[in-house]
Design a protein around this motif. Structure first.
Motif, PDB file in Angstrom:
ATOM      1  N   ALA A 137      14.766   9.699 -18.816  1.00  0.00           N
ATOM      2  CA  ALA A 137      16.112  10.342 -18.364  1.00  0.00           C
ATOM      3  C   ALA A 137      16.810  11.611 -18.981  1.00  0.00           C
ATOM      4  N   GLU A 138      17.513  12.286 -18.142  1.00  0.00           N
ATOM      5  CA  GLU A 138      18.101  13.164 -18.613  1.00  0.00           C
ATOM      6  C   GLU A 138      18.984  12.893 -19.929  1.00  0.00           C
ATOM      7  N   THR A 139      18.996  13.648 -20.886  1.00  0.00           N
ATOM      8  CA  THR A 139      19.914  13.073 -22.114  1.00  0.00           C
ATOM      9  C   THR A 139      20.722  14.390 -22.553  1.00  0.00           C
ATOM     10  N   VAL A 140      21.933  13.961 -22.559  1.00  0.00           N
ATOM     11  CA  VAL A 140      22.920  15.056 -23.209  1.00  0.00           C
ATOM     12  C   VAL A 140      23.278  14.338 -24.703  1.00  0.00           C
ATOM     13  N   VAL A 141      23.307  15.287 -25.599  1.00  0.00           N
ATOM     14  CA  VAL A 141      23.385  14.935 -27.245  1.00  0.00           C
ATOM     15  C   VAL A 141      24.971  15.476 -27.757  1.00  0.00           C
ATOM     16  N   THR A 142      25.789  14.604 -27.726  1.00  0.00           N
ATOM     17  CA  THR A 142      27.140  15.168 -28.042  1.00  0.00           C
ATOM     18  C   THR A 142      27.497  15.259 -29.263  1.00  0.00           C
ATOM     19  N   PRO A 143      28.371  16.179 -29.953  1.00  0.00           N
ATOM     20  CA  PRO A 143      28.609  16.105 -31.269  1.00  0.00           C
ATOM     21  C   PRO A 143      29.187  14.596 -31.701  1.00  0.00           C
ATOM     22  N   HIS A 144      28.899  14.429 -32.965  1.00  0.00           N
ATOM     23  CA  HIS A 144      29.114  13.184 -33.757  1.00  0.00           C
ATOM     24  C   HIS A 144      30.756  12.714 -33.281  1.00  0.00           C
ATOM     25  N   ALA A 145      30.767  11.603 -32.747  1.00  0.00           N
ATOM     26  CA  ALA A 145      32.038  10.872 -32.545  1.00  0.00           C
ATOM     27  C   ALA A 145      32.999  11.552 -31.841  1.00  0.00           C
ATOM     28  N   ASP A 146      32.546  12.565 -30.835  1.00  0.00           N
ATOM     29  CA  ASP A 146      33.395  13.382 -30.397  1.00  0.00           C
ATOM     30  C   ASP A 146      33.758  12.859 -28.745  1.00  0.00           C
ATOM     31  N   VAL A 147      34.787  12.028 -28.654  1.00  0.00           N
ATOM     32  CA  VAL A 147      34.831  11.489 -27.328  1.00  0.00           C
ATOM     33  C   VAL A 147      35.450  12.434 -26.267  1.00  0.00           C
ATOM     34  N   ASP A 148      35.913  13.462 -26.477  1.00  0.00           N
ATOM     35  CA  ASP A 148      36.271  14.686 -25.526  1.00  0.00           C
ATOM     36  C   ASP A 148      34.877  15.016 -25.188  1.00  0.00           C
ATOM     37  N   ALA A 149      34.106  15.397 -25.900  1.00  0.00           N
ATOM     38  CA  ALA A 149      32.551  15.871 -25.532  1.00  0.00           C
ATOM     39  C   ALA A 149      31.857  14.890 -24.293  1.00  0.00           C
ATOM     40  N   VAL A 150      32.081  13.566 -24.779  1.00  0.00           N
ATOM     41  CA  VAL A 150      31.359  12.495 -23.826  1.00  0.00           C
ATOM     42  C   VAL A 150      32.066  12.534 -22.579  1.00  0.00           C
ATOM     43  N   ALA A 151      33.267  12.731 -22.645  1.00  0.00           N
ATOM     44  CA  ALA A 151      34.376  12.749 -21.321  1.00  0.00           C
ATOM     45  C   ALA A 151      33.844  14.038 -20.647  1.00  0.00           C
ATOM     46  N   ALA A 152      33.607  15.061 -21.242  1.00  0.00           N
ATOM     47  CA  ALA A 152      33.118  16.316 -20.581  1.00  0.00           C
ATOM     48  C   ALA A 152      31.582  16.140 -20.030  1.00  0.00           C
ATOM     49  N   ALA A 153      30.768  15.635 -20.520  1.00  0.00           N
ATOM     50  CA  ALA A 153      29.508  15.299 -20.217  1.00  0.00           C
ATOM     51  C   ALA A 153      29.212  14.715 -19.006  1.00  0.00           C
ATOM     52  N   LEU A 154      30.186  13.560 -18.925  1.00  0.00           N
ATOM     53  CA  LEU A 154      30.263  12.499 -17.862  1.00  0.00           C
ATOM     54  C   LEU A 154      30.990  13.221 -16.506  1.00  0.00           C
ATOM     55  N   ALA A 155      32.065  13.872 -16.748  1.00  0.00           N
ATOM     56  CA  ALA A 155      32.752  14.674 -15.863  1.00  0.00           C
ATOM     57  C   ALA A 155      31.833  15.837 -15.153  1.00  0.00           C
ATOM     58  N   ALA A 156      30.806  16.309 -16.011  1.00  0.00           N
ATOM     59  CA  ALA A 156      29.866  17.317 -15.296  1.00  0.00           C
ATOM     60  C   ALA A 156      28.799  16.733 -14.652  1.00  0.00           C
ATOM     61  N   ALA A 157      28.740  15.169 -14.283  1.00  0.00           N
ATOM     62  CA  ALA A 157      27.815  14.708 -13.412  1.00  0.00           C
ATOM     63  C   ALA A 157      28.397  13.632 -12.621  1.00  0.00           C
ATOM     64  N   PRO A 158      29.257  14.123 -11.964  1.00  0.00           N
ATOM     65  CA  PRO A 158      30.024  13.257 -10.892  1.00  0.00           C
ATOM     66  C   PRO A 158      29.155  12.436 -10.093  1.00  0.00           C
ATOM     67  N   GLY A 159      29.194  11.089  -9.754  1.00  0.00           N
ATOM     68  CA  GLY A 159      28.549  10.387  -8.825  1.00  0.00           C
ATOM     69  C   GLY A 159      26.987   9.974  -9.270  1.00  0.00           C
ATOM     70  N   ARG A 160      26.756  10.290 -10.628  1.00  0.00           N
ATOM     71  CA  ARG A 160      25.395   9.891 -11.346  1.00  0.00           C
ATOM     72  C   ARG A 160      25.729   8.777 -12.036  1.00  0.00           C
ATOM     73  N   PRO A 161      24.637   7.801 -11.975  1.00  0.00           N
ATOM     74  CA  PRO A 161      24.661   6.471 -13.011  1.00  0.00           C
ATOM     75  C   PRO A 161      24.422   7.147 -14.541  1.00  0.00           C
ATOM     76  N   ALA A 162      25.183   6.510 -15.357  1.00  0.00           N
ATOM     77  CA  ALA A 162      25.465   7.227 -16.511  1.00  0.00           C
ATOM     78  C   ALA A 162      25.397   6.022 -17.772  1.00  0.00           C
TER      79      ALA A 162
END
Length: 398
Positions: A137-162
């Motif tokens: 699967a495509e993997t986005v590695v986010t900075p350590h313990a960065d919830v905002d970065a996780v939110a941004a990664a999910l928001a950039a892939a609307p409609g995709r299972p994650a």
């Protein structure tokens, strides 16, 4: 014909020049070392009830499971362990694997469907990293313990299972993931949350049920828990716990479950005995927390750079890989075993000693071990002058 071996020699030489040589260090059954390197957090690996349960199962079943779980490897010892694990973790079902590594590989592969996005913390354990890679699967590695970065990664892939992938207590620095906030973000975007609870299980949460339980996320339908049984439970194996439908999917499709010989029944029985002791082991957890606080205070007072641990893993910064190796070796010469972590085993460029505190180590030996660590510290690791510089040696590393 031997060119490939010469190439391996050249790569070994490069690792040696970078201070990254690793060697096995076999130990006898009773080596007299004070162990601040292993993961037996509650001291249960040699508890009489644990070894008695394993001995009885060894006599009844023999050395191994003799087959995979779907052939002849499932026993009543496995079933009893899985039943109590699910109860403890607050999930529908739990499934035992032969290792925590395989549990993570299997869980991640089973969570992936077409177009799935995996969002993985930069400090995740190698088994989670490899699970992401093997899943395809495509993997986005986010900075350590960065919830905002996780939110941004999910928001950039609307409609995709994650799937958001994290440890609860991270294995290198011992810090706790922001699980409540990660779950809220994941749910808002329709994503799942996979939590490796390896270093929290038995140590944190109600009755030691781990970080997920501590965050009040146990049993949530969009949360999957994985863990090893080799740390606070003192044994071996791994577990995946979550909704019954997901565990059924693992049983029917999980390659690291289907095609692997089962955990030996004697180990399953011993782990089950350790689990029962852990559930009523609040006194051990209190002692463990007291020792962690003592260690952090003593090491910091000596001018060492120490992590702020949320469980029983303590990271102590070393000046570099060679210094970390020599420091650990000096401690070993003084009868104290400590972990020595160097790149690429660390998620950043820092080398460090990793101390894993155990309630099973005699208190006097534990306090003496802290003094040894301080005394053996390289001059450049602390602010106080006058420490001797250890000779270069090879230490146990991960």
């Amino acid at each position: 014909m031997a060119d490939w071996l010469a190439a391996l020699d050249r790569r070994a030489d490069l690792r040696a020049k970078a201070g990254l040589t690793r060697r096995l260090q076999p130990r006898p059954a009773a080596d007299g070392m004070t162990d601040l390197a292993g993961n037996d957090y509650l001291g249960l690996a040699t508890h009489p009830e644990v070894t008695a349960a394993a001995t009885a199962a060894l006599s009844a079943y023999g050395l191994g499971a003799t087959g995979s779980r779907l052939v002849r490897g499932s026993t009543d010892a496995h079933e009893a362990l899985e039943t109590e694990l699910a109860q403890w973790l607050g999930t529908d079902r739990a499934l035992v694997f032969s290792s925590g590594y395989l549990a993570n590989l299997g869980a991640l592969r089973a969570l992936v469907q077409p177009r799935t996005l995996l969002v993985s913390d930069a400090h995740n354990h190698a088994s989670l990293i490899d699970g992401c890679r093997i899943s395809g699967a495509e993997t986005v590695v986010t900075p350590h313990a960065d919830v905002d970065a996780v939110a941004a990664a999910l928001a950039a892939a609307p409609g995709r299972p994650a799937v958001v992938v994290t440890e609860s207590v991270f294995s290198v620095d011992g810090d706790l993931a922001p699980l409540t906030r990660l779950h809220a973000v994941a749910r808002r975007h329709g994503a799942l949350l996979l939590v490796d609870d390896a270093h929290a299980l038995g140590v944190t949460g109600p009755a030691g049920a781990g970080g997920v339980a501590a965050a009040e996320l146990a049993g949530e339908p969009d949360v999957v828990v994985t863990a090893t049984l080799s740390k606070a439970l003192g044994g071996a194996g791994g577990v995946v716990a979550g909704p019954a439908e997901f565990v059924r999917h693992l049983v029917e499709t999980g390659r690291t479950f289907i095609f692997d010989t089962a955990l030996p029944p004697a180990v399953a029985a011993g782990v089950h005995a350790a689990l029962r002791l852990t559930r009523v082991g609040d006194d051990l957890r209190v002692e463990l927390a007291d020792r962690v606080a003592l260690a952090v205070g003593r090491l910091r007072s000596a001018g060492l750079t120490v992590s702020a641990p949320d469980a029983a893993v303590i990271s102590v910064t070393a000046p570099g890989p060679d210094a970390a190796t020599a420091w650990a070796a000096d401690c070993r010469d003084q009868g104290v075993a400590v972990g020595c972590f160097r790149p690429p085993s660390t998620p950043d460029s820092r080398s460090r000693l990793r101390l894993t505190v155990s309630a099973g180590v005699p208190r006097a030996a534990f306090e003496r071990a802290l003094e040894v660590i301080v005394d053996c510290a390289p001059v450049s690791a602390r602010s106080e002058p006058g420490l001797r510089a250890p000779q270069s040696r090879t230490a146990v590393t991960q």
